[in-house]
Scaffold this motif. Structure first.
Motif, short mmCIF file in Angstrom:
data_model
loop_
_atom_site.label_atom_id
_atom_site.label_comp_id
_atom_site.label_asym_id
_atom_site.label_seq_id
_atom_site.Cartn_x
_atom_site.Cartn_y
_atom_site.Cartn_z
N PRO A 197 0.83 -1.21 0.00
CA PRO A 197 0.00 0.00 0.00
C PRO A 197 0.86 1.25 0.00
O PRO A 197 1.98 1.26 0.50
N ILE A 198 0.33 2.33 -0.58
CA ILE A 198 0.99 3.63 -0.47
C ILE A 198 0.46 4.33 0.77
O ILE A 198 -0.53 3.91 1.37
N ASN A 218 5.95 6.88 -11.69
CA ASN A 218 4.70 7.58 -11.93
C ASN A 218 3.52 6.64 -11.76
O ASN A 218 3.67 5.41 -11.80
N TYR A 219 2.34 7.24 -11.56
CA TYR A 219 1.11 6.49 -11.25
C TYR A 219 -0.04 7.12 -12.02
O TYR A 219 0.09 8.18 -12.63
N CYS A 220 -1.20 6.48 -12.00
CA CYS A 220 -2.33 6.97 -12.80
C CYS A 220 -2.74 8.38 -12.40
O CYS A 220 -3.28 9.12 -13.23
N MET A 275 8.04 6.27 4.97
CA MET A 275 7.13 5.15 5.25
C MET A 275 7.26 4.16 4.09
O MET A 275 6.92 4.50 2.95
N PRO A 276 7.79 2.95 4.32
CA PRO A 276 7.94 1.98 3.23
C PRO A 276 6.61 1.74 2.52
O PRO A 276 5.58 1.54 3.17
N GLY A 316 8.38 2.96 -7.66
CA GLY A 316 9.02 2.53 -8.89
C GLY A 316 8.07 2.12 -10.00
O GLY A 316 8.46 1.39 -10.91
N ASN A 317 6.83 2.59 -9.96
CA ASN A 317 5.87 2.21 -10.97
C ASN A 317 6.02 3.06 -12.24
O ASN A 317 6.46 4.20 -12.18
#
Length: 210
Positions: free
Chosen positions: A49-50, A158-160, A184-185, A189-190
C-alpha cells in the motif's frame, strides 16, 4: 505442446515452457536450458500500500484478518486445465484465506513456433467486492537480471494520478534505480502506460496494442 503426468510442456527453438497440471501455474520458462524464473508465475491482486491508502488497507486485510478481504493472503484455486493444439486454457479463482473468491477468471496460453507465448486473461470481480489495488501477474526473477529497457512513461516513477512530470518513450533502468527510500515503506518505482519491457538476458514482454 505435450502432456506428462504432472505438467504440460511447450518447446520451440531455444524456449521451453512448463505449466503445472496441479496448480495451473507457469512454473518454468527455460531459455537455452536455463530456467529464468526463481518461483512459479502467480496472478495476484496485492501490492504494498501507499501512504494515502493507510485507511483502506485495513479493508484489504492488512493487519486485520477478521474484517478484510485478506488480499495479502491469497489462495489461488484451480478448477480445470485443458490443452487443445498449442493452446492451454485454465479456469481458476482468487480468494483471501477464509473468504469467498473475489475474482473468477480464465487464462489461456497460446504457444508459437518462434518461441513466444500469448497470454490472455479474462475474469470477473465479485459484485460486492471492495476496490482492488491491481490484478496482475508476478514474475520473480534472479537479481542478476536487474537491468531492463521499457517503452512507457518515465524516466521517473509515476502512477495513474501522478504522471504529468514524465514523458512517453524508451528508457533504460535497473532494480536499484527504481528503489525510492520513502520514510514510510510503500509501493514505489511504478511506470504507467508501459507497452514493452525487455529484461537483460531474460524475458521480453509486449502488449497487443504496441
Amino acid at each position: 505442446v505435450y502432456e506428462s503426468t504432472h505438467a504440460f510442456t511447450a518447446e520451440s527453438g531455444y524456449m521451453r515452457y512448463e505449466i503445472s497440471k496441479h496448480t495451473g501455474d507457469l512454473v518454468k520458462i527455460e531459455k537455452n536450458g536455463l530456467n529464468l524464473l526463481k518461483e512459479p508465475v502467480k496472478l495476484t491482486a496485492w501490492r504494498a500500500p501507499i501512504d494515502n491508502e493507510r485507511t483502506i488497507k485495513q479493508k484489504w486485510g492488512h493487519e486485520n484478518v477478521w474484517e478484510g478481504e485478506n488480499i495479502d493472503r491469497i489462495f489461488d484455486k484451480l478448477y480445470s486445465i485443458e490443452c487443445s493444439d498449442n493452446i492451454i486454457t485454465i479456469n481458476k479463482s482468487l480468494a483471501g484465506v477464509g473468504r469467498s473468491p473475489f475474482f473468477r477468471y480464465s487464462v489461456t496460453y497460446a504457444f508459437f513456433d518462434d518461441g513466444s507465448v500469448c497470454i490472455d486473461l479474462n475474469g470477473k470481480v465479485r459484485d460486492n467486492c471492495m476496490w482492488l489495488q491491481r490484478i496482475g501477474f508476478e514474475f520473480r526473477l534472479p537479481y542478476e537480471n536487474d537491468k531492463f529497457r521499457y517503452f512507457g512513461k518515465g524516466p521517473y516513477e509515476n502512477y495513474c494520478d501522478m504522471n504529468l512530470h514524465t514523458t512517453t518513450g524508451f528508457f533504460e533502468s535497473d532494480a536499484d534505480k527504481e528503489y525510492i527510500p520513502y520514510i514510510m515503506p510503500q509501493e514505489h518505482g511504478n511506470h504507467t502506460n508501459c507497452k514493452y519491457l525487455k529484461i537483460h538476458n531474460s524475458l521480453e514482454f509486449s502488449t497487443d496494442d504496441i
